[in-house]
Design an enzyme around this catalytic site. Sequence first.
Site, mmCIF file in Angstrom:
data_model
loop_
_atom_site.group_PDB
_atom_site.id
_atom_site.type_symbol
_atom_site.label_atom_id
_atom_site.label_comp_id
_atom_site.label_asym_id
_atom_site.label_seq_id
_atom_site.Cartn_x
_atom_site.Cartn_y
_atom_site.Cartn_z
ATOM 1 N N ASP A 152 37.695 38.860 45.094
ATOM 2 C CA ASP A 152 38.378 38.638 43.832
ATOM 3 C C ASP A 152 38.815 37.173 43.716
ATOM 4 O O ASP A 152 39.620 36.692 44.524
ATOM 5 C CB ASP A 152 39.600 39.571 43.811
ATOM 6 C CG ASP A 152 40.265 39.585 42.452
ATOM 7 O OD1 ASP A 152 39.536 39.498 41.458
ATOM 8 O OD2 ASP A 152 41.495 39.660 42.399
ATOM 9 N N THR A 163 37.858 36.310 36.613
ATOM 10 C CA THR A 163 38.561 35.145 37.158
ATOM 11 C C THR A 163 37.596 34.154 37.804
ATOM 12 O O THR A 163 37.725 32.954 37.607
ATOM 13 C CB THR A 163 39.635 35.582 38.171
ATOM 14 O OG1 THR A 163 39.045 36.427 39.155
ATOM 15 C CG2 THR A 163 40.740 36.344 37.498
ATOM 16 N N THR A 164 36.630 34.670 38.546
ATOM 17 C CA THR A 164 35.662 33.765 39.174
ATOM 18 C C THR A 164 34.859 33.063 38.086
ATOM 19 O O THR A 164 34.659 31.845 38.134
ATOM 20 C CB THR A 164 34.702 34.553 40.100
ATOM 21 O OG1 THR A 164 35.476 35.454 40.877
ATOM 22 C CG2 THR A 164 33.943 33.639 41.001
ATOM 23 N N ASP A 197 41.743 45.874 38.697
ATOM 24 C CA ASP A 197 40.882 45.135 37.763
ATOM 25 C C ASP A 197 40.217 46.093 36.788
ATOM 26 O O ASP A 197 40.186 45.851 35.578
ATOM 27 C CB ASP A 197 39.769 44.389 38.514
ATOM 28 C CG ASP A 197 40.259 43.098 39.123
ATOM 29 O OD1 ASP A 197 41.467 42.843 39.049
ATOM 30 O OD2 ASP A 197 39.431 42.362 39.686
HETATM 31 P P1 ADP Z 1 34.655 37.803 38.006
HETATM 32 O O1 ADP Z 1 35.836 37.543 38.883
HETATM 33 O O2 ADP Z 1 34.332 36.636 37.159
HETATM 34 O O3 ADP Z 1 34.736 39.078 37.243
HETATM 35 P P2 ADP Z 1 32.564 39.078 39.513
HETATM 36 O O4 ADP Z 1 32.243 38.773 40.923
HETATM 37 O O5 ADP Z 1 33.182 40.378 39.164
HETATM 38 O O6 ADP Z 1 33.446 37.889 39.015
HETATM 39 O O7 ADP Z 1 31.221 38.903 38.694
HETATM 40 C C1 ADP Z 1 31.146 39.117 37.329
HETATM 41 C C2 ADP Z 1 29.783 38.767 36.824
HETATM 42 O O8 ADP Z 1 28.810 39.617 37.416
HETATM 43 C C3 ADP Z 1 29.707 39.008 35.331
HETATM 44 O O9 ADP Z 1 28.986 37.973 34.738
HETATM 45 C C4 ADP Z 1 28.974 40.333 35.243
HETATM 46 O O10 ADP Z 1 28.307 40.468 34.019
HETATM 47 C C5 ADP Z 1 28.038 40.238 36.405
HETATM 48 N N1 ADP Z 1 27.558 41.562 36.865
HETATM 49 C C6 ADP Z 1 28.304 42.609 37.252
HETATM 50 N N2 ADP Z 1 27.534 43.662 37.615
HETATM 51 C C7 ADP Z 1 26.252 43.260 37.466
HETATM 52 C C8 ADP Z 1 24.967 43.865 37.687
HETATM 53 N N3 ADP Z 1 24.862 45.113 38.131
HETATM 54 N N4 ADP Z 1 23.877 43.134 37.432
HETATM 55 C C9 ADP Z 1 23.964 41.873 36.991
HETATM 56 N N5 ADP Z 1 25.145 41.242 36.776
HETATM 57 C C10 ADP Z 1 26.269 41.899 36.995
#
Ligand code: ADP
Length: 527
Positions: free
Chosen positions: A65, A98-99, A391
């Site tokens: 996270d 957040t990332t 989250d």
């Molecule tokens: P954040 O803290 O920004 O939410 P995450 O590590 O949760 O970071 O990553 C979020 C990103 O990953 C988003 O752009 C989301 O659309 C993408 N994402 C999540 N699940 C998938 C998936 N199964 N396939 C492709 N992209 C994904």
Amino acid sequence: MSQQLGGQPILILKEGSSRTRGRDAQSINIAAAKAVAAAVRTTLGPKGMDKMLVDTIGDVVITNDGVTILKEMDIEHPAAKMMVEVAKTQDDEVGDGTTTSVVVAGELLKRAEDLLEQDVHPTVIAHGYRMAADKAIEIVKDLAIDVKPNDADILLKIAGTAMTGKGAEASKDKLCDLIVRAVTMVAEEDGTVDLDFIKVEKKVGGSIEDSGIVEGVLIDKERVHPAMPKKVDNAKILLLNAAVEFKKTEVDAEINITSPDQLQMFLDEEERMIRGIVDKIIASGANVLFCQKGIDDIAQHYLAKAGIFATRRVKKSDMEKLSRATGATLISSIDAISPEELGFAGIVEERKVSGEDMTFVEQCKNPKAVSIIIKGGTEHVVDELDRAIEDALRVVEVALRDKKFVAGGGSPEVELSLRLREYAATVGGRAQLAIEAFASALEIIPRTLAENAGLDPIDILVDLRAAHEKGQKTAGLDVNTGKAGDMLAQGVVEPLRVKTQAISSAAEAAVMILRIDDVIASSKSAG
Ligand code: ADP
């Protein structure tokens, strides 16, 4: 620092203060901000890696996270701290993304640096970035799709996307189901959800699959005396923030007891006083007592004799949840105990969860109160699950509130990039360069998703751009095939607000850092 006046230096800052100006100040700030973005970059997306953070006393946190990583890191540089703020704002506003926000802010600054090298003035870049951010938000709103009322399917997908990559992968379906059920139970007619009604109780032991949902409040406490009833039906609940104990004197006092009679008198007095408190509780009609402070042995005995279920040292936050759920008033003085202040629940019962006794308060006066029990093999697993669930609860809440979602997997960023470039051409002048830089910066999301999945970012980007040019607005990165895929069909979806907030906070931070051309720092010893 000094100025010269007729050969005489005039000091205006305390000795030891440092000052960096112009391009140097910008370069240093940008480098610091980029370093923060680089630190979290590898965690982005479904295939992102985790980080292990060890604090000064050796406590370990393992997480994916973004905001947790940045909060745990001991960041000092002022510009780097501004990036941490971006993540915190994103977390406060939407709980996810957040990332993404930090990575985009870092890339915006990187692109700005290139423009600065071409002698584009920082205020021009700042202006262009602001225009681009406004336009991007307008476009992404246009891409958004409505969340239909009672559409549990889309909520499950939104929760699932937020949970991806966060160590909960194997039991994602089960956890998403719990989350969506909890949120829908609490939701009002108009879609608003008060997350304070949902209590997440962590328990080490068992497996994630044993996690469950309780319609009511779950308290991690057992009854204080084995002779108390294990279960109370039609519970009349008293919430007390005062000790059920013999009052200790405030100052040190010495009692001189010279005969056995006197000792007996003293003990009798102590017992009489405690009886007085217990009698007050009994007289109120309460059959369940949650006490935030202690309950001593004599009081436990009398309470048990009266058939009252009592727990002690209940956490303040739990007391507040109980108050909202049962309608009981939180009383902080013994004298205030009265039948009017009691709350109600159909059942209060002590049951075992993973071998430990916990108190279940069910069929509460306010049926909206629910608890989620999460179980996992170790403390680190449970903690990371807890963060993932928090989250996911937030994104489902946001999706229900705004009733809008967008496809994920880099698809909105590629579409935005394409349309912002078209927009830039209509603007012209130097601002056009800044808007184009903004457009390219957004592509960092699909690129990073690809990199983290071990794929070639250039190939992916070419593929995605081609798909979007053909009008496939929801084409994003399918991490399994390594090609462009329809994110809607794959159920990779996020609330609209995750994207709008990430764009605006990233742009704001970048602009703020860009506009600084003078850093005056007082010396540590002087401060
Ligand atoms: P954040 O803290 O920004 O939410 P995450 O590590 O949760 O970071 O990553 C979020 C990103 O990953 C988003 O752009 C989301 O659309 C993408 N994402 C999540 N699940 C998938 C998936 N199964 N396939 C492709 N992209 C994904």
